[in-house]
Write a protein that holds these residues in place. Structure first.
Motif, mmCIF file in Angstrom:
data_model
loop_
_atom_site.group_PDB
_atom_site.id
_atom_site.type_symbol
_atom_site.label_atom_id
_atom_site.label_comp_id
_atom_site.label_asym_id
_atom_site.label_seq_id
_atom_site.Cartn_x
_atom_site.Cartn_y
_atom_site.Cartn_z
ATOM 1 N N PRO A 1 130.295 103.335 25.862
ATOM 2 C CA PRO A 1 131.737 103.543 25.677
ATOM 3 C C PRO A 1 132.583 103.018 26.832
ATOM 4 O O PRO A 1 133.663 102.489 26.626
ATOM 5 N N ARG A 2 132.086 103.178 28.068
ATOM 6 C CA ARG A 2 132.880 102.757 29.226
ATOM 7 C C ARG A 2 132.338 101.513 29.917
ATOM 8 O O ARG A 2 132.934 100.994 30.840
ATOM 9 N N GLY A 3 131.182 101.016 29.492
ATOM 10 C CA GLY A 3 130.592 99.859 30.151
ATOM 11 C C GLY A 3 129.979 100.231 31.491
ATOM 12 O O GLY A 3 130.114 101.356 31.961
ATOM 13 N N ASP A 4 129.287 99.296 32.118
ATOM 14 C CA ASP A 4 128.661 99.547 33.414
ATOM 15 C C ASP A 4 128.828 98.324 34.290
ATOM 16 O O ASP A 4 128.650 97.195 33.829
ATOM 17 N N VAL A 5 129.165 98.548 35.552
ATOM 18 C CA VAL A 5 129.377 97.452 36.493
ATOM 19 C C VAL A 5 128.177 97.291 37.419
ATOM 20 O O VAL A 5 127.786 96.174 37.769
#
Length: 215
Positions: A126-130
């Motif tokens: 849902p929020r992605g990952d960096v």
């Protein structure tokens, strides 16, 4: 040296991994963090991952290659399970992200230099990952760097020697470079998604408060 072994400098990543997980453990001594839903969600996954890591360390010392590989996959599955589970929580504060979620992302990333997994955690969550794509880019850059001068790889006295053709070495180095750049692109996309999700959440909260006040 093997065909896909990163340069020595790439393994420096383990120092911040263990230091950050120390912060992760110590921070939970504070009641305000210990009672967080993010901690409750992450803890069982991290405990299982720690157990598998202890087991694969023993298997590695005994040179049990197949067992070692299986246990590393199990640890990776546990760490990614924690990352995915916490990302589906309704809310995650900045404090919880940097003290609880981020160190586990870093550890998982060190085990999965696989672009397919990097793409999944960047776009499917849902929020992605960096953090995961950044570490993957680091590891792949290490592979490309090590193959610039593959002297150890072509040393006939090394264990299990195989004379790789130069075209193969150059091809792997080019592929690692391209994938490293791609992972940096995934990191940028993940950062943009997190910023967008945070702003969207704030807008939604403001609209809810406005509607509530009108009622």
């Amino acid at each position: 040296q093997t065909l896909v072994q990163p340069a020595v400098w790439a393994f420096v990543i383990w120092a911040p991994i263990y230091l950050w997980e120390l912060v992760f453990a110590v921070s939970q001594m504070f009641p305000s963090i210990r009672g967080s839903k993010v901690v409750s969600c992450m803890t069982p996954w991290w405990v299982m991952g720690a157990i598998f890591q202890s087991l694969w360390s023993i298997a590695f010392a005994q040179e049990a290659g197949v067992t070692y590989f299986i246990l590393i996959i199990c640890e990776l599955a546990c760490l990614l399970g924690g990352v995915i589970a916490t990302d589906y929580l309704p809310e995650m504060s900045t404090r919880d992200f940097w003290l609880v979620r981020a160190p586990i992302s870093l550890h998982a990333a060190s085990l999965c230099g696989v672009t397919a997994i990097v793409a999944i955690v960047t776009f499917a969550l849902p929020r992605g990952d960096v953090i995961i794509p950044m570490v993957a880019a680091w590891a792949l850059a290490g592979v490309a760097s090590e193959l610039v001068k593959a002297d150890k790889l072509n040393d006939p006295t090394r264990f299990n020697f195989y004379a790789w053709p130069q075209v193969v070495i150059d091809g792997v180095r080019l592929a690692a470079t391209i994938l490293s750049v791609a992972c940096l692109g995934f990191a940028a996309a993940g950062a943009a998604r997190r910023v967008f999700a945070r702003r969207l959440s704030k807008i939604g909260g403001s609209m809810t408060e406005s509607l509530t006040s009108q009622v």
